[in-house]
Design an enzyme around this catalytic site. Structure first.
Site, PDB file in Angstrom:
ATOM      1  N   LYS A 142      32.054  95.836  64.325  1.00  0.00           N
ATOM      2  CA  LYS A 142      33.062  95.107  65.107  1.00  0.00           C
ATOM      3  C   LYS A 142      34.427  95.652  64.718  1.00  0.00           C
ATOM      4  O   LYS A 142      34.791  95.643  63.533  1.00  0.00           O
ATOM      5  CB  LYS A 142      33.029  93.628  64.760  1.00  0.00           C
ATOM      6  CG  LYS A 142      32.097  92.815  65.592  1.00  0.00           C
ATOM      7  CD  LYS A 142      32.461  91.364  65.363  1.00  0.00           C
ATOM      8  CE  LYS A 142      31.534  90.416  66.020  1.00  0.00           C
ATOM      9  NZ  LYS A 142      31.903  89.027  65.716  1.00  0.00           N
ATOM     10  N   GLU A 184      33.458  84.875  52.513  1.00  0.00           N
ATOM     11  CA  GLU A 184      32.531  85.468  53.495  1.00  0.00           C
ATOM     12  C   GLU A 184      31.137  85.644  52.875  1.00  0.00           C
ATOM     13  O   GLU A 184      30.130  85.584  53.570  1.00  0.00           O
ATOM     14  CB  GLU A 184      33.070  86.811  54.007  1.00  0.00           C
ATOM     15  CG  GLU A 184      34.397  86.715  54.780  1.00  0.00           C
ATOM     16  CD  GLU A 184      34.252  86.239  56.232  1.00  0.00           C
ATOM     17  OE1 GLU A 184      33.177  85.739  56.610  1.00  0.00           O
ATOM     18  OE2 GLU A 184      35.239  86.350  56.981  1.00  0.00           O
ATOM     19  N   LYS A 226      24.076  90.742  56.040  1.00  0.00           N
ATOM     20  CA  LYS A 226      24.844  91.171  57.225  1.00  0.00           C
ATOM     21  C   LYS A 226      24.044  92.225  58.000  1.00  0.00           C
ATOM     22  O   LYS A 226      23.948  92.182  59.234  1.00  0.00           O
ATOM     23  CB  LYS A 226      26.196  91.727  56.774  1.00  0.00           C
ATOM     24  CG  LYS A 226      27.040  92.318  57.885  1.00  0.00           C
ATOM     25  CD  LYS A 226      27.879  91.274  58.585  1.00  0.00           C
ATOM     26  CE  LYS A 226      28.644  91.825  59.764  1.00  0.00           C
ATOM     27  NZ  LYS A 226      30.066  91.839  59.621  1.00  0.00           N
ATOM     28  N   GLU A 236      26.182  90.689  69.412  1.00  0.00           N
ATOM     29  CA  GLU A 236      26.476  89.256  69.364  1.00  0.00           C
ATOM     30  C   GLU A 236      26.058  88.495  70.614  1.00  0.00           C
ATOM     31  O   GLU A 236      26.809  87.700  71.165  1.00  0.00           O
ATOM     32  CB  GLU A 236      27.977  89.037  69.087  1.00  0.00           C
ATOM     33  CG  GLU A 236      28.257  87.647  68.544  1.00  0.00           C
ATOM     34  CD  GLU A 236      29.664  87.490  67.987  1.00  0.00           C
ATOM     35  OE1 GLU A 236      30.027  88.266  67.101  1.00  0.00           O
ATOM     36  OE2 GLU A 236      30.362  86.587  68.472  1.00  0.00           O
ATOM     37  N   ASN A 244      29.978  83.621  62.723  1.00  0.00           N
ATOM     38  CA  ASN A 244      31.263  82.953  62.963  1.00  0.00           C
ATOM     39  C   ASN A 244      31.321  81.564  62.340  1.00  0.00           C
ATOM     40  O   ASN A 244      32.269  80.815  62.588  1.00  0.00           O
ATOM     41  CB  ASN A 244      31.528  82.851  64.477  1.00  0.00           C
ATOM     42  CG  ASN A 244      31.756  84.214  65.085  1.00  0.00           C
ATOM     43  OD1 ASN A 244      32.450  85.045  64.504  1.00  0.00           O
ATOM     44  ND2 ASN A 244      31.163  84.473  66.238  1.00  0.00           N
ATOM     45  N   HIS A 251      39.980  80.578  62.266  1.00  0.00           N
ATOM     46  CA  HIS A 251      40.918  81.453  62.989  1.00  0.00           C
ATOM     47  C   HIS A 251      42.166  80.688  63.420  1.00  0.00           C
ATOM     48  O   HIS A 251      43.278  81.217  63.389  1.00  0.00           O
ATOM     49  CB  HIS A 251      40.242  82.049  64.228  1.00  0.00           C
ATOM     50  CG  HIS A 251      39.413  83.261  63.926  1.00  0.00           C
ATOM     51  ND1 HIS A 251      38.537  83.811  64.831  1.00  0.00           N
ATOM     52  CD2 HIS A 251      39.332  84.035  62.819  1.00  0.00           C
ATOM     53  CE1 HIS A 251      37.951  84.877  64.288  1.00  0.00           C
ATOM     54  NE2 HIS A 251      38.413  85.019  63.069  1.00  0.00           N
ATOM     55  N   HIS A 264      42.331  85.224  55.207  1.00  0.00           N
ATOM     56  CA  HIS A 264      41.251  84.976  56.158  1.00  0.00           C
ATOM     57  C   HIS A 264      40.162  84.106  55.510  1.00  0.00           C
ATOM     58  O   HIS A 264      39.739  83.092  56.080  1.00  0.00           O
ATOM     59  CB  HIS A 264      40.682  86.341  56.586  1.00  0.00           C
ATOM     60  CG  HIS A 264      39.556  86.251  57.551  1.00  0.00           C
ATOM     61  ND1 HIS A 264      39.747  85.881  58.861  1.00  0.00           N
ATOM     62  CD2 HIS A 264      38.219  86.487  57.403  1.00  0.00           C
ATOM     63  CE1 HIS A 264      38.570  85.893  59.484  1.00  0.00           C
ATOM     64  NE2 HIS A 264      37.635  86.257  58.624  1.00  0.00           N
TER      65      HIS A 264
END
Ligand SMILES: NC(=O)c1ccc[n+]([C@@H]2O[C@H](COP(=O)([O-])OP(=O)(O)OC[C@H]3O[C@@H](n4cnc5c(N)ncnc54)[C@H](O)[C@@H]3O)[C@@H](O)[C@H]2O)c1
Length: 363
Positions: A142, A184, A226, A236, A244, A251, A264
């Site tokens: 991505k 993450e 991942k 996706e 997500n 976000h 983030h």
């Protein structure tokens, strides 16, 4: 050194993880570089100062290398900086046989990857992540930049030709960036690997616990999760959307904090707790949200951050999220660790939960 392979329907590529491997670009990447005419290393000012010379030296056995530096931080994922990168590609004389190296964190990976996806309708690129967060962003293809109306709205799927992750570069990473990246990793564990989640909760009580000898193990497991998801669903249309988790509100909070006000991962951690509250409220789960939040708070995550912002404004931003469809806001919810699903959540419910959060209430 550890090596994994990421496989998608169209391609496969190696992920090398190890201490000091930025000095071995020519040998580890030999098969990729040998066919190329030129390499442009895209990096940010902070990382350039620390590691660009090493990488130039390391690839220059194989190829002539230029360096394009952009300002550090999220603001470089902009149209303006993207335009400057395109100009550098043209001025450096990159052609279709050239290759880009993204040397830096997730910002550089996304920006340089998007530049590679679009320059001359697409040239290959290599990810050289230098942040903990980039264990997630460097794998999966991505790429993209932000628009002032929303994050990552302009982008492309473009898989790297290889990922070369030198864990020695993490030694210079500030604590808040470790925290950001670890969020993450926690996310990967929540959505896909309950056993890994239990292990993390039992073993990680401070940032120092992440940095120790277990790091390689964390990284390998997290990247493998991942890779499994990307293999199943590269573009996706299904399970990849579960990555997500925590990002719908995350976000919006990141944007409201003025991109850079909050990292983030910090925003995603607050978003994961919020998603658990939503999941409970809709009757799908029985999370002990207080307990989950305590673990994250002890690690320094600003879980209460969403309460600083207007609920109305956060909801407006969530409506512009890529995952929103026809103005409906979609969340990744979790019934329990390892059991994510997508659900459209109405604005009134979200507004209620956001207001309760302001009052300190936990569901
Ligand atoms: N493409 C994806 O699948 C994906 C997934 C998750 C996140 N992302 C994106 O990743 C971005 C965040 O990435 P990030 O957190 O790595 O941010 P970042 O790239 O801005 O790096 C954070 C800060 O650390 C500095 N830095 C980087 N490496 C360093 C090092 N080794 N030593 C010292 N300082 C260093 C950078 O200069 C920057 O100031 C967001 O834009 C997010 O949208 C993308």
């Amino acid at each position: 050194m550890e090596e994994l392979v990421v496989t998608t329907d169209h391609t496969s590529y190696p992920v090398f993880i190890g201490e000091g491997i930025r000095h071995q670009c020519s040998s580890l990447l030999y098969d990729i570089l040998k066919e190329r005419s030129k390499v442009l290393i895209i990096t940010d000012e902070t990382v350039a100062e620390l590691y660009a010379d090493d990488v130039v030296r390391s690839v220059s056995n194989a190829l002539s290398a230029g360096v394009c530096k952009v300002p550090s931080g999220e603001t470089s994922k902009s149209m303006d900086v993207y335009h400057k990168v395109m100009t550098a590609c043209i001025q450096e004389g990159l052609d279709r046989q050239s290759i880009i190296i993204a040397l830096g964190g997730g910002v550089i990976g996304d920006l340089a990857g998007f530049a590679a996806a679009t320059y001359m309708r697409g040239i290959p690129f290599i990810q050289m992540p230098t942040t903990l967060l980039a264990q997630d962003s460097s794998v999966g293809g991505k790429t993209g930049i932000n628009h002032e109306l929303g994050k990552n709205l302009i982008g492309a799927f473009h898989q790297p030709a290889a990922v070369l992750y030198d864990t020695e570069t993490l030694h210079t990473l500030p604590d808040k960036e470790w925290r950001s990246g670890f969020a993450e990793m926690i996310k990967h564990a929540y959505i896909k690997d309950p056993e890994f989640l239990t292990w993390l909760k039992e073993n990680v009580h401070s940032l120092e616990d992440i940095k120790d000898s277990q790091l390689l193990r964390f990284l390998k497991r997290s990247i493998a999760i991942k890779a499994e998801i990307v293999k199943e669903d590269e573009k996706e249309s299904g399970v990849r959307a579960f990555l997500n988790f925590g990002h719908t509100l995350g976000h919006a909070v990141e944007k409201e904090s003025g991109y850079g006000g909050m990292t983030h991962g910090e925003a995603v951690a607050a978003g994961m707790i919020f998603a658990m509250k939503v999941s409970n409220r809709l009757g799908y789960s029985k999370w002990d949200v207080t307990q989950e939040a305590e673990w994250l708070k002890a690690l320094g995550y600003p879980i209460e951050a969403p309460s600083q912002y207007s609920s109305h404004q956060l909801i407006e931003v969530m409506k512009n999220d890529k995952k929103a469809s026809k103005g409906n806001i979609t969340f990744v919810l979790l019934e329990k660790p390892g059991s994510p699903f997508l659900e459209t959540v109405d604005e009134r419910t979200l507004a209620h939960i956001l207001e309760e959060t302001k009052e300190g209430g936990v569901i």
